[in-house]
Design a protein around this motif. Structure first.
Motif, PDB file in Angstrom:
ATOM      1  N   GLY A 164       0.842  -0.790  -0.095  1.00 52.17           N
ATOM      2  CA  GLY A 164      -0.156   0.308  -0.230  1.00 52.17           C
ATOM      3  C   GLY A 164       0.478   1.348  -0.129  1.00 52.17           C
ATOM      4  N   GLN A 165       2.002   1.332   0.301  1.00 52.57           N
ATOM      5  CA  GLN A 165       2.925   2.543   0.591  1.00 52.57           C
ATOM      6  C   GLN A 165       4.067   2.382  -0.817  1.00 52.57           C
ATOM      7  N   LEU A 166       3.610   1.642  -1.363  1.00 52.88           N
ATOM      8  CA  LEU A 166       5.031   1.536  -2.440  1.00 52.88           C
ATOM      9  C   LEU A 166       4.072   2.136  -4.209  1.00 52.88           C
ATOM     10  N   PRO A 167       4.814   2.667  -4.866  1.00 49.18           N
ATOM     11  CA  PRO A 167       4.027   3.152  -6.203  1.00 49.18           C
ATOM     12  C   PRO A 167       4.457   1.514  -7.741  1.00 49.18           C
ATOM     13  N   LEU A 168       3.232   1.060  -7.018  1.00 49.79           N
ATOM     14  CA  LEU A 168       2.706  -0.287  -7.621  1.00 49.79           C
ATOM     15  C   LEU A 168       1.378  -0.424  -7.954  1.00 49.79           C
ATOM     16  N   CYS A 169       0.724  -0.886  -8.667  1.00 50.77           N
ATOM     17  CA  CYS A 169      -1.073  -1.295  -9.080  1.00 50.77           C
ATOM     18  C   CYS A 169      -0.724  -2.996  -8.083  1.00 50.77           C
ATOM     19  N   VAL A 170      -1.319  -3.197  -6.654  1.00 50.21           N
ATOM     20  CA  VAL A 170      -1.228  -4.689  -6.917  1.00 50.21           C
ATOM     21  C   VAL A 170      -2.471  -5.084  -6.946  1.00 50.21           C
ATOM     22  N   ARG A 171      -3.064  -6.707  -8.146  1.00 48.73           N
ATOM     23  CA  ARG A 171      -4.749  -6.346  -7.520  1.00 48.73           C
ATOM     24  C   ARG A 171      -4.969  -8.131  -7.370  1.00 48.73           C
ATOM     25  N   PHE A 172      -5.250  -7.824  -6.090  1.00 51.89           N
ATOM     26  CA  PHE A 172      -6.111  -9.675  -5.404  1.00 51.89           C
ATOM     27  C   PHE A 172      -6.849 -10.702  -6.473  1.00 51.89           C
ATOM     28  N   ASP A 173      -6.594 -11.568  -6.605  1.00 52.30           N
ATOM     29  CA  ASP A 173      -7.804 -12.204  -7.233  1.00 52.30           C
ATOM     30  C   ASP A 173      -8.907 -11.906  -6.910  1.00 52.30           C
ATOM     31  N   GLY A 174      -9.006 -11.862  -5.273  1.00 55.00           N
ATOM     32  CA  GLY A 174     -10.780 -11.898  -5.056  1.00 55.00           C
ATOM     33  C   GLY A 174     -10.980 -10.417  -4.451  1.00 55.00           C
TER      34      GLY A 174
ATOM     35  N   MET B   8       1.327  -6.287 -10.579  1.00 55.20           N
ATOM     36  CA  MET B   8       1.397  -7.500 -10.065  1.00 55.20           C
ATOM     37  C   MET B   8      -0.181  -7.260  -9.959  1.00 55.20           C
ATOM     38  N   GLU B   9      -0.013  -8.973 -10.855  1.00 55.78           N
ATOM     39  CA  GLU B   9      -1.622  -9.341 -10.176  1.00 55.78           C
ATOM     40  C   GLU B   9      -0.844 -10.577  -9.527  1.00 55.78           C
ATOM     41  N   ILE B  10      -2.308 -11.028  -8.533  1.00 56.31           N
ATOM     42  CA  ILE B  10      -1.821 -12.372  -7.168  1.00 56.31           C
ATOM     43  C   ILE B  10      -3.453 -12.312  -7.966  1.00 56.31           C
ATOM     44  N   HIS B  11      -2.514 -14.065  -7.958  1.00 54.09           N
ATOM     45  CA  HIS B  11      -3.524 -15.312  -8.796  1.00 54.09           C
ATOM     46  C   HIS B  11      -4.154 -16.629  -7.610  1.00 54.09           C
ATOM     47  N   ASP B  12      -3.192 -16.113  -6.695  1.00 54.68           N
ATOM     48  CA  ASP B  12      -3.773 -16.975  -5.336  1.00 54.68           C
ATOM     49  C   ASP B  12      -2.618 -16.278  -4.052  1.00 54.68           C
ATOM     50  N   ALA B  13      -4.047 -15.104  -3.287  1.00 60.66           N
ATOM     51  CA  ALA B  13      -3.214 -14.897  -2.558  1.00 60.66           C
ATOM     52  C   ALA B  13      -2.963 -15.541  -1.317  1.00 60.66           C
TER      53      ALA B  13
ATOM     54  N   ALA C 218       5.896 -20.934  -9.173  1.00 63.12           N
ATOM     55  CA  ALA C 218       4.259 -21.565  -8.975  1.00 63.12           C
ATOM     56  C   ALA C 218       3.338 -20.965 -10.306  1.00 63.12           C
ATOM     57  N   GLY C 219       3.492 -19.324 -10.468  1.00 66.00           N
ATOM     58  CA  GLY C 219       2.466 -18.233 -11.207  1.00 66.00           C
ATOM     59  C   GLY C 219       1.161 -18.655 -10.584  1.00 66.00           C
ATOM     60  N   GLU C 220       1.558 -17.886  -9.288  1.00 63.72           N
ATOM     61  CA  GLU C 220       0.836 -17.752  -8.784  1.00 63.72           C
ATOM     62  C   GLU C 220       0.604 -16.432  -8.123  1.00 63.72           C
ATOM     63  N   TRP C 221       1.719 -15.361  -8.962  1.00 63.19           N
ATOM     64  CA  TRP C 221       1.589 -13.657  -8.839  1.00 63.19           C
ATOM     65  C   TRP C 221       2.083 -13.704 -10.280  1.00 63.19           C
ATOM     66  N   GLU C 222       1.730 -12.731 -11.097  1.00 63.32           N
ATOM     67  CA  GLU C 222       2.360 -12.580 -12.723  1.00 63.32           C
ATOM     68  C   GLU C 222       2.573 -10.681 -12.537  1.00 63.32           C
ATOM     69  N   ALA C 223       3.017 -10.870 -13.553  1.00 59.59           N
ATOM     70  CA  ALA C 223       3.313  -8.783 -13.366  1.00 59.59           C
ATOM     71  C   ALA C 223       3.757  -9.076 -15.318  1.00 59.59           C
TER      72      ALA C 223
END
Length: 438
Positions: free
Chosen positions: A64-74, A85-90, A111-116
């Motif tokens: 939340g404090q970083l210059p990123l866009c982190v998207r969660f699967d849920g 950064m897409e988190i497929h299995d949080a 393991a493919g649990e997150w991607e960018a």
């Protein structure tokens, strides 16, 4: 060039400008990683509900404090905006980090649990703020929670051979897929940015020639090279009229280097030996070692530099190329087992400039007479390797390396590039001279 060594049948392994978008192809993780090859990727680590929950809270707070866009699967996105950064299995993502820290972070990618889409961009943001991601109270407890380097990876004479083999003996054909025709596996030295792949071989020769110049290599020079690679530096030194003895612990590299030297007609000037640096005898006018000190291990740095001191004639010169990190980070992480050590370079660890200067001053007659950092050149070198590796996906598969291996190496090359782009890592060319009396 044609490489005659057979590919490995088992691929389980055990260096300016703004970050560039990832290449169009993104490796897909297999549905079920082979547990015999990738046991810690195929199975989630054990972890308590409480530890995973605390990890999730800390990770989300940091993101939340970083210059990123982190998207969660849920659902839901956090961050200040930036590379996606897409988190497929949080659940799996947080559990792995809770159990293994940065090792778990890398295994989650494997393991493919997150991607960018811009993997280098995401990793650069994280590398720039690595020391701040864990709250200070928890940093003081690092020794209690961070995994320790395994004793099996100590760089004893026996351990070093195994550690080197796990990376450099994977397959000569694999390295030939993404390196340039010189087969140089270290930072190039470019004339300008952005670097172009068509100029990579020339940039590698520029790097080599600068090292040979620093070491004063010319006709009749007795030169020792520690870390042969695939023989390009030895070839250029021999072309200058030097007599070269070059040593390596990689059987694959040794075999191909001998072929290249024989084909170039330099067998009378170059000797390639499968030998530990500690067992080399004699004295030499000059010594060159390119990105080999990182494989020595902090425990053995004093022995490495006292060996160089023993092998160099008084008044001689050493040209050393080394990947370095800030001294405070080196001290904080020197006993920690990392993802790079587990999967890429077992037993490896990067020194700081201060560590090299202190060891040589305290233990040897060697002194750092000059040095130059060019980390931005390594970032560009790694970008070119990564893009080529991505383009060669089908041929990597054909060599017998699976999709998890491709994700592993994609992450390794991007992770390393991000280290140089962020300034967390640098690469130095150092000139060491030997005092005539001590």
């Amino acid at each position: 060039m044609s490489v005659s060594v057979s590919p490995a049948s088992s691929a389980s392994p055990g260096a300016p400008g703004s970050p560039r978008p990832a290449a169009a192809w993104t490796p897909a993780a297999p549905a079920v990683p082979d547990p015999s090859r990738w046991p810690d990727v195929a199975r989630l680590p054990r972890g308590s509900w409480l530890r995973t929950a605390v990890t999730e809270r800390l990770v989300r707070r940091a993101f939340g404090q970083l210059p990123l866009c982190v998207r969660f699967d849920g659902g839901g996105t956090i961050g200040l905006g930036g590379p996606l950064m897409e988190i497929h299995d949080a659940t799996a993502f947080h559990r792995r980090i809770g159990a293994g820290g940065l090792i778990g972070f890398g295994e989650s990618y494997m393991a493919g649990e997150w991607e960018a889409p811009d993997l280098v961009g995401v990793l650069t943001v994280l590398a720039e703020r690595l020391a701040e991601l864990v709250p200070r109270p928890l940093q003081r407890l690092r020794a209690a929670w961070a995994p320790r380097q395994p004793a099996a990876q100590r760089n004893t004479p026996e351990g070093s051979r195994d550690n080197i083999s796990r990376h450099y003996d994977l397959s000569n054909d694999l390295f030939a897929l993404f390196l340039d025709e010189t087969l140089s596996y270290s930072s190039a030295l470019f004339r300008g940015f952005p670097a172009d792949r068509s100029l990579l071989a020339a940039a590698q020769h520029r790097k080599i020639d600068r090292l040979l110049d620093e070491a004063g290599v010319g006709p009749g020079t007795s030169l020792l090279e520690i870390g042969t690679g695939w023989g390009e530096l030895a070839l250029r030194a021999a072309a200058r009229g030097a007599r070269v003895r070059t040593v390596t612990l990689s059987g694959e590299q040794c075999e191909l280097a001998r072929v290249r030297i024989r084909e170039a007609g330099f067998e009378d000037r170059v000797s390639v030996e499968l030998c530990d640096y500690r067992l080399v005898d004699g004295v030499f006018d000059a010594i060159v070692s390119v990105e080999m000190v990182e494989a020595v291990g902090a425990e053995f740095w004093p022995e490495y530099f006292t060996t160089l001191d023993r092998l160099l004639v008084p008044g001689g010169r050493i040209a050393l190329q080394a990947i370095t990190m800030p001294h405070d980070r080196m001290l904080a992480t020197r006993h920690t087992h990392t993802w790079i050590q587990k999967y890429i370079f077992p037993g490896g660890f990067c020194p700081s400039v201060e560590a090299i200067e202190q060891i040589t001053a305290d233990r040897t007659a060697l002194r750092v007479a000059d040095r130059d950092g060019f980390g931005a050149h390594y970032a560009e070198t790694l970008r070119l390797w990564r893009e080529r590796f991505t383009e060669q996906a089908a041929r990597v598969d054909a060599l017998g390396f699976d999709a998890v291996f491709r994700r592993l190496w994609t992450f390794y090359l991007a992770y390393s590039e991000a280290g140089f782009r962020s300034g967390y890592l640098d690469v130095q060319q150092m000139l060491l001279t030997k005092e005539t009396s001590r």
